[in-house]
Design a protein around this motif. Structure first.
Motif, PDB file in Angstrom:
ATOM      1  N   SER A 107      -4.889  -8.819   2.346  1.00 22.94           N
ATOM      2  CA  SER A 107      -5.018  -7.972   1.119  1.00 22.94           C
ATOM      3  C   SER A 107      -3.517  -8.386   0.225  1.00 22.94           C
ATOM      4  O   SER A 107      -4.062  -8.322  -0.988  1.00 22.94           O
ATOM      5  CB  SER A 107      -4.891  -6.380   1.334  1.00 22.94           C
ATOM      6  OG  SER A 107      -3.688  -6.159   2.158  1.00 22.94           O
ATOM      7  N   ARG A 141       3.741  -0.512 -12.346  1.00 23.66           N
ATOM      8  CA  ARG A 141       3.088   0.565 -11.776  1.00 23.66           C
ATOM      9  C   ARG A 141       4.382   1.687 -11.509  1.00 23.66           C
ATOM     10  O   ARG A 141       4.020   2.922 -11.807  1.00 23.66           O
ATOM     11  CB  ARG A 141       2.416   0.540 -10.530  1.00 23.66           C
ATOM     12  CG  ARG A 141       1.091   0.213 -10.525  1.00 23.66           C
ATOM     13  CD  ARG A 141       0.535   0.109  -8.831  1.00 23.66           C
ATOM     14  NE  ARG A 141       0.385   1.299  -8.282  1.00 23.66           N
ATOM     15  CZ  ARG A 141      -0.315   2.187  -8.372  1.00 23.66           C
ATOM     16  NH1 ARG A 141      -1.617   1.928  -9.034  1.00 23.66           N
ATOM     17  NH2 ARG A 141      -0.253   3.298  -7.454  1.00 23.66           N
ATOM     18  N   GLU A 161      -1.294  -3.880  -8.054  1.00 25.15           N
ATOM     19  CA  GLU A 161      -2.109  -3.144  -7.047  1.00 25.15           C
ATOM     20  C   GLU A 161      -1.238  -3.137  -5.972  1.00 25.15           C
ATOM     21  O   GLU A 161      -0.594  -2.083  -5.325  1.00 25.15           O
ATOM     22  CB  GLU A 161      -3.240  -3.748  -6.489  1.00 25.15           C
ATOM     23  CG  GLU A 161      -4.435  -3.277  -7.425  1.00 25.15           C
ATOM     24  CD  GLU A 161      -4.662  -1.741  -7.779  1.00 25.15           C
ATOM     25  OE1 GLU A 161      -4.255  -1.081  -6.685  1.00 25.15           O
ATOM     26  OE2 GLU A 161      -4.678  -1.431  -8.798  1.00 25.15           O
ATOM     27  N   VAL A 164       5.128  -5.889  -4.396  1.00 29.69           N
ATOM     28  CA  VAL A 164       6.353  -5.166  -4.457  1.00 29.69           C
ATOM     29  C   VAL A 164       7.339  -6.318  -4.608  1.00 29.69           C
ATOM     30  O   VAL A 164       7.301  -7.179  -3.689  1.00 29.69           O
ATOM     31  CB  VAL A 164       6.584  -4.376  -3.221  1.00 29.69           C
ATOM     32  CG1 VAL A 164       7.893  -3.742  -3.286  1.00 29.69           C
ATOM     33  CG2 VAL A 164       5.457  -3.265  -2.842  1.00 29.69           C
ATOM     34  N   GLY A 350      -8.043  -3.956  -4.481  1.00 32.60           N
ATOM     35  CA  GLY A 350      -7.547  -2.661  -5.000  1.00 32.60           C
ATOM     36  C   GLY A 350      -8.362  -2.062  -5.842  1.00 32.60           C
ATOM     37  O   GLY A 350      -9.584  -2.327  -6.374  1.00 32.60           O
TER      38      GLY A 350
ATOM     39  N   LEU B 146       2.243   4.898  -2.521  1.00 28.74           N
ATOM     40  CA  LEU B 146       1.699   4.678  -3.547  1.00 28.74           C
ATOM     41  C   LEU B 146       0.230   4.566  -3.506  1.00 28.74           C
ATOM     42  O   LEU B 146      -0.521   3.893  -2.847  1.00 28.74           O
ATOM     43  CB  LEU B 146       2.201   3.419  -4.249  1.00 28.74           C
ATOM     44  CG  LEU B 146       3.439   3.558  -5.257  1.00 28.74           C
ATOM     45  CD1 LEU B 146       3.691   2.156  -5.770  1.00 28.74           C
ATOM     46  CD2 LEU B 146       3.387   4.489  -6.422  1.00 28.74           C
ATOM     47  N   PRO B 147      -0.884   5.545  -4.084  1.00 29.31           N
ATOM     48  CA  PRO B 147      -2.145   5.422  -3.879  1.00 29.31           C
ATOM     49  C   PRO B 147      -2.669   4.117  -4.704  1.00 29.31           C
ATOM     50  O   PRO B 147      -2.482   3.710  -5.550  1.00 29.31           O
ATOM     51  CB  PRO B 147      -2.438   6.628  -4.643  1.00 29.31           C
ATOM     52  CG  PRO B 147      -1.426   6.989  -5.829  1.00 29.31           C
ATOM     53  CD  PRO B 147      -0.338   6.626  -5.213  1.00 29.31           C
ATOM     54  N   LEU B 148      -3.548   3.422  -3.892  1.00 26.54           N
ATOM     55  CA  LEU B 148      -4.412   2.573  -4.429  1.00 26.54           C
ATOM     56  C   LEU B 148      -5.677   3.123  -4.605  1.00 26.54           C
ATOM     57  O   LEU B 148      -5.923   4.192  -4.378  1.00 26.54           O
ATOM     58  CB  LEU B 148      -4.200   1.309  -3.363  1.00 26.54           C
ATOM     59  CG  LEU B 148      -2.930   0.628  -3.128  1.00 26.54           C
ATOM     60  CD1 LEU B 148      -3.282  -0.512  -2.229  1.00 26.54           C
ATOM     61  CD2 LEU B 148      -2.477   0.327  -4.376  1.00 26.54           C
ATOM     62  N   SER B 149      -6.783   2.299  -5.093  1.00 30.89           N
ATOM     63  CA  SER B 149      -8.006   2.783  -4.979  1.00 30.89           C
ATOM     64  C   SER B 149      -8.608   2.809  -3.747  1.00 30.89           C
ATOM     65  O   SER B 149      -7.941   2.531  -2.642  1.00 30.89           O
ATOM     66  CB  SER B 149      -8.677   1.555  -5.672  1.00 30.89           C
ATOM     67  OG  SER B 149      -8.846   0.492  -5.008  1.00 30.89           O
ATOM     68  N   ARG B 152      -7.148   3.611   0.111  1.00 30.33           N
ATOM     69  CA  ARG B 152      -6.074   2.803   0.584  1.00 30.33           C
ATOM     70  C   ARG B 152      -4.488   3.097   0.039  1.00 30.33           C
ATOM     71  O   ARG B 152      -4.607   3.458  -1.294  1.00 30.33           O
ATOM     72  CB  ARG B 152      -6.438   1.440   0.194  1.00 30.33           C
ATOM     73  CG  ARG B 152      -7.740   0.883   0.917  1.00 30.33           C
ATOM     74  CD  ARG B 152      -7.850  -0.586   0.872  1.00 30.33           C
ATOM     75  NE  ARG B 152      -7.848  -1.038  -0.673  1.00 30.33           N
ATOM     76  CZ  ARG B 152      -7.383  -2.052  -0.923  1.00 30.33           C
ATOM     77  NH1 ARG B 152      -6.871  -3.098  -0.107  1.00 30.33           N
ATOM     78  NH2 ARG B 152      -7.369  -2.330  -2.309  1.00 30.33           N
ATOM     79  N   LEU B 154      -0.502   2.202  -0.511  1.00 35.26           N
ATOM     80  CA  LEU B 154       0.584   1.273  -0.197  1.00 35.26           C
ATOM     81  C   LEU B 154       1.806   1.837   0.197  1.00 35.26           C
ATOM     82  O   LEU B 154       2.352   2.554  -0.492  1.00 35.26           O
ATOM     83  CB  LEU B 154       0.937   0.466  -1.748  1.00 35.26           C
ATOM     84  CG  LEU B 154       2.260  -0.636  -1.653  1.00 35.26           C
ATOM     85  CD1 LEU B 154       2.009  -1.735  -0.731  1.00 35.26           C
ATOM     86  CD2 LEU B 154       2.518  -0.822  -2.967  1.00 35.26           C
ATOM     87  N   ASN B 166       6.472  -3.925   2.680  1.00 31.78           N
ATOM     88  CA  ASN B 166       5.445  -2.940   2.359  1.00 31.78           C
ATOM     89  C   ASN B 166       4.339  -3.537   2.875  1.00 31.78           C
ATOM     90  O   ASN B 166       3.964  -4.420   3.134  1.00 31.78           O
ATOM     91  CB  ASN B 166       5.354  -3.107   0.752  1.00 31.78           C
ATOM     92  CG  ASN B 166       5.213  -4.608   0.310  1.00 31.78           C
ATOM     93  OD1 ASN B 166       6.379  -5.407   0.601  1.00 31.78           O
ATOM     94  ND2 ASN B 166       4.278  -4.904  -0.050  1.00 31.78           N
ATOM     95  N   VAL B 168      -0.068  -2.471   3.180  1.00 34.40           N
ATOM     96  CA  VAL B 168      -1.085  -1.512   2.733  1.00 34.40           C
ATOM     97  C   VAL B 168      -1.963  -0.997   4.063  1.00 34.40           C
ATOM     98  O   VAL B 168      -2.294  -1.565   4.948  1.00 34.40           O
ATOM     99  CB  VAL B 168      -2.496  -2.247   2.091  1.00 34.40           C
ATOM    100  CG1 VAL B 168      -3.547  -1.520   1.485  1.00 34.40           C
ATOM    101  CG2 VAL B 168      -1.833  -3.136   0.833  1.00 34.40           C
TER     102      VAL B 168
END
Lengths: 350, 350
Positions: A107, A141, A161, A164, A350, B146-149, B152, B154, B166, B168
DNA sequence: ACTGGCACTCTTTATGTTAGAGTGCCAGTC
DNA sequence: GACTGGCACTCTAACATAAAGAGTGCCAGT
């Protein structure tokens, strides 16, 4: 007009050149008239072939290393071959799916780029190279600050997405956690969702304004933001290679000294980046044969590249580097498809 | 007892072995009696030297590639040289400062490790290798989600001073930003400052407990935490190399096929990691000469390593890989000092 | 326009040949 | 007894030579 004019080749001569190049690709050896007479399915004698080869030589399409050694295509000959004679091998749908699956398993961009590079090198048995996606058009973000010792602060930048970036910035005095939180909130509120380059511009604009009058919070925010966005985060090593060692197996490249230079260039990456950068501006598959790349070290190498896009916007280039006699018919579709799949994968996540 | 006993060498024989090895290191050529008589400042004739060399040969310390080719130290001979005869070259204080300065210019671990690797390869003209610091004993500073779509999320993990990991994670349903914030707060409050391995253990313990009764928040927190801490973040590519191409200039390694294997091993890194791992448990400089490493591909190579420590705790190993005839007298202090400086740099930052 | 034939060229491989480096040993010296 | 010079011997690396093979260019004939 006539098919005997100087720069037009008769059907048969083209077919012979094609056969010659294909034969040459197999082992890199010069190919002789007898050999070629057999390979091409024309029912003519070697003597006839020799006449043709003499013609091709005078056109600069082939050359012989020495008096009695058969012919080798020149770079010009290879160029003609890829431009006009090449029949692209069609690629197995199953293979495409395999490639796709590999990308879907991961990902984050870094891993994806690495995978793409390994994929290219694995499928072609050449050196794979992928330029990491341009950070342009990445939306900010979230920003976060964490105080370190003294007046140093760790800034965490979340873009798009799942990217970082983090960097340590040094400020002119110590800030409390609360202050940092305030600044972060301010920046998040003001810039969240905005394009990174937009943010940078805004910061600069605000700097101008801020000189005159600005409240405490804004002053701090601008100071920090200036440092945080100073550089388009992730500028550093922007090309990933894999399978360099594959190149060792080609006799024509395995002169130990050239190899050293080649590998040194791969490590430096400077020239590779520059070359790939040029490809960014061109659409579709790009092929540099031998010295066409303009880089000394790539003298005996060809480079096949394709840009890849996210959201219909080109964000990077990938490709392979190999000897000039690589099998373009196999390599080209692989590079092509990998570029498409990588683009799609970057898009869909994402 | 007597200095003529089988496994004891007379002073002079030792001196001659030493001179022979040093001479051999210069160019990798077998050294003959005449040559050696000159190099060692003993006032004896080549004939005498020959007698001594015959003795050394019967002890297995040197050998001749063929009847009339001078002597080459065996691995056993090199081992004896390194253990008993080696006089370490003292290292320039200015050079030490240079090294130190290089590390002080950067702050994050990744860059530091890369610098160390390049430094080693640059100073020794061999391949430098650095194992990245063990993440053990890294304290958790901060967690962020942190919310992704979809479902999922992060997760951003800040450890120690400036490490940011970091990943996912995919959860079984979608979480709102507020919920994520809650969970993050909970985890931060509960575990901030704790050792990563402690955190993992606690999570596992809590899982047990949680099966029975747990409130909503805790349930969520544990679920996420389990995924986030699943693996000791940063397990992946844990060794960084530089200057591999330096090895190409040594004739004894430049057999194209061995080179291929060697470079392939460098890319795989599996065996390198394993070897370095062993060195973690030993204190001080560690030297593997030729096949002592136990790895086929490193057959003609020596490896010199030193562990480096942060806070008096060994966290990694670094070193160089080169031909068995490397200049140990120069290489050893460089590896030693680099390890010390890297440790210090990792320690002092933040 | 194509072909077979032939002389020619150049590489590759094998085969000597030689010079040089280095050894081992022996007989002589301090 | 330790060291030395001398000498025959061995092996390699470098060079020369020769033969084999691949491939060409060209010419004269179909």
């Amino acid at each position: 007009m006539s098919d005997k004019s100087q720069n037009e080749l008769s059907e048969r001569n083209q077919a012979l050149l094609k056969a010659l190049v294909q034969q040459y690709m197999l082992d890199g050896q010069p190919v002789g008239s007898k050999n070629l007479a057999q390979a091409a399915n024309l029912k003519v004698s070697p003597a006839t072939i020799r006449n043709v080869m003499a013609d091709l030589e005078s056109l600069g399409l082939v050359s012989s290393p020495h008096t009695s050694a058969g012919r080798v295509p020149t770079n010009q000959g290879l160029r003609f071959f890829v431009d006009s004679l090449l029949t692209i091998e069609h690629i197995n749908q199953k293979k495409i799916n395999d490639i796709r699956d590999t990308f879907e398993a991961v990902s984050d961009t870094q891993t994806m780029v690495a995978s793409a590079s390994e994929m290219l090198s694995g499928l072609t048995r050449l050196a794979g190279v992928v330029m990491v996606p341009r950070s342009q058009r990445t939306a900010l973000r979230h920003v976060e600050f964490l105080p370190l010792s003294d007046s140093r602060v760790l800034a965490i930048l979340v873009t798009n997405e799942q990217e970082v970036h983090n960097r340590v910035i040094t400020l002119n005095r110590q800030y409390s956690e609360a202050e940092l939180q305030q600044v972060a909130n301010y920046l998040n509120e003001k810039f969240s969702g905005a394009d990174i380059s937009t943010v940078r511009q805004s910061i600069i604009d605000e700097m101008q304004l801020a000189r005159e009058n600005m409240d405490n919070l804004m002053a701090r925010a601008v100071e920090m933001a200036e440092k945080v966005f100073e550089e388009p985060a992730g500028q550093e090593d922007s090309v990933v290679m894999a399978g360099e060692t594959n190149l060792m197996q080609f006799k024509e490249l395995s002169d130990i000294d050239n190899l050293r230079k080649l590998f040194a260039a791969f490590n430096e990456k400077q020239e590779i980046i520059h070359l790939l950068d040029q490809c960014l501006h061109n659409e579709g598959i790009q092929i540099y044969i031998g010295d066409e790349s303009g880089y000394q070290v790539l003298g005996d190498c060809s480079v096949v590249t394709a840009p890849y896009s996210v959201d219909n916007q080109v964000v990077g280039v990938l490709g392979v580097i190999g000897p000039t006699r690589m099998s373009y018919d196999k390599v080209i579709p692989i590079v092509d498809i990998t570029a498409k799949v990588l683009g799609a994968a970057l898009n869909s996540r994402g």
